[in-house]
Design an enzyme around this catalytic site. Sequence first.
Site, short mmCIF file in Angstrom:
data_model
loop_
_atom_site.label_atom_id
_atom_site.label_comp_id
_atom_site.label_asym_id
_atom_site.label_seq_id
_atom_site.Cartn_x
_atom_site.Cartn_y
_atom_site.Cartn_z
N ARG A 143 0.80 -1.23 0.00
CA ARG A 143 0.00 0.00 0.00
C ARG A 143 0.84 1.28 0.00
NH1 ARG A 143 -3.01 -3.44 3.49
NH2 ARG A 143 -4.97 -4.07 2.51
N LYS A 181 3.92 11.05 -11.40
CA LYS A 181 3.08 10.22 -12.24
C LYS A 181 3.77 8.87 -12.44
CE LYS A 181 0.27 13.18 -15.23
NZ LYS A 181 0.03 13.51 -16.66
N GLU A 223 10.47 16.93 -25.10
CA GLU A 223 9.77 17.39 -23.90
C GLU A 223 10.25 18.79 -23.49
OE1 GLU A 223 7.22 16.17 -22.49
OE2 GLU A 223 7.13 14.07 -23.10
N LYS A 235 7.97 22.37 -14.90
CA LYS A 235 7.11 21.25 -14.49
C LYS A 235 6.81 21.32 -13.00
CE LYS A 235 6.05 16.46 -15.11
NZ LYS A 235 6.35 15.18 -15.78
N GLU A 260 -3.63 16.56 -11.68
CA GLU A 260 -4.12 16.82 -13.03
C GLU A 260 -5.62 17.09 -13.07
OE1 GLU A 260 -3.77 14.61 -17.28
OE2 GLU A 260 -1.97 14.58 -16.05
N ARG A 295 -2.41 20.92 -14.94
CA ARG A 295 -1.39 19.93 -15.28
C ARG A 295 -1.66 19.26 -16.62
NH1 ARG A 295 1.60 15.56 -11.22
NH2 ARG A 295 3.03 14.76 -12.79
N ASN A 334 0.39 17.86 -21.34
CA ASN A 334 0.15 16.82 -22.34
C ASN A 334 0.05 17.37 -23.75
OD1 ASN A 334 0.04 14.45 -20.67
ND2 ASN A 334 -1.91 15.20 -19.87
N HIS A 347 0.57 15.09 -26.68
CA HIS A 347 0.55 13.72 -26.18
C HIS A 347 -0.68 12.93 -26.62
CE1 HIS A 347 3.90 15.11 -23.88
NE2 HIS A 347 4.03 13.97 -23.22
N HIS A 362 0.61 9.62 -27.93
CA HIS A 362 0.28 8.34 -27.31
C HIS A 362 -0.46 7.43 -28.30
CE1 HIS A 362 0.50 9.85 -22.85
NE2 HIS A 362 1.68 9.70 -23.41
N HIS A 382 9.14 7.60 -27.12
CA HIS A 382 8.09 8.50 -26.65
C HIS A 382 8.31 9.93 -27.17
CE1 HIS A 382 5.17 10.42 -24.06
NE2 HIS A 382 6.11 11.17 -23.52
#
Length: 360
Positions: A121, A143, A185, A227, A237, A241, A245, A248, A252, A265
């Site tokens: 956990r 993330k 990026e 960032k 997000e 935030r 992206n 992206h 993606h 990526h």
Amino acid sequence: MTVRELRIPLGERSYPILIGPGLLSGNDALAGLARGRQVAVVTNDTVGGLYEARLAASLAGAAALVSIRLPDGEAYKNWESLDRVFERLLRERFDRRCLLVALGGGVIGDLTGFAAAVYQRGVDFVQVPTTLLAQVDSSVGGKTAINHPLGKNMIGAFHQPKLVLADVDTLRTLPPRELSAGLAEMIKHGAIADPAYLGRLERDLAALRACDGAALADAILRSCEIKAAVVAADEREAGLRATLNFGHTFGHAIEAGLGYGHWLHGEAVGAGMVMAADLSCRAGLLDAPSLERLRGTIAAAGLPVRGPAWPFERYLELMSVDKKARQGTPEFVLLERFGATRVQSVAEAQLRATLAACTG
């Protein structure tokens, strides 16, 4: 070259990012976190052979130290690799005070962070990013995720590291293609948040691609500052935030459609930013000269500026499995101008026109 330090301000979960040379060979912050604890270094077959021995000096005070080496590549950012980490931790009887250390690029960092988020956990972890893309993006902000065949990074959790060590010396072993992927990026950060930084990147592209240590450290710091500010304002997000992206949604889709690892990526994001900027123009936001400037910068960084030639329906199918999609309808981060963005859906005709113009 001095070590630069930046702190991610998240209250009791705040942590430092250290940027500079020689950080792997012995670091007091990492040594302090490891002292007296069970420590697992998660890395891949490529990076482990290059840098794991250097990292050992900082981990000498650990109560137990194990190495977990995974196959190298985006294709292995999956349930099977995650389970290999869990199985080793359980076999070694790692308890809730253990520390995981992610030594590698974004795949290792994302997967190790997710493992740390859910093992017993939640346990502590440290990011030691060894690629430019990971140093400026994926190691910062908490993330964590693995991929699913239907969508990238769709299974994960928010889990902040205790420390990020960005050793610029590791970038000297990167292939040019990997270095360019990291520049994508950085260009994104300039485009969405800091036009002056974008201009600096354009000016310094030759030095950055030549792996000039000082130029890289300065640029990495600025990207991390951008960032960090976004993460501090919107950790999970809920709004701001999402602007990180930019490019992206298209990127993606390209990664998932081609098969993870076929394009890096950053390569997919490079083409995705051109597509998003083109869509911004068609939506009446961005001016044409800014689109051409961004396209030229991305090409000069050694990145693709066109996506694969797929039918519109294939792109739509892939983009509907996106974290910003609303009930299967994709939304896009669009540029109003450099430094100003918005997130919105678009007319189908505009999206069709962008895909026709920016693919193939």
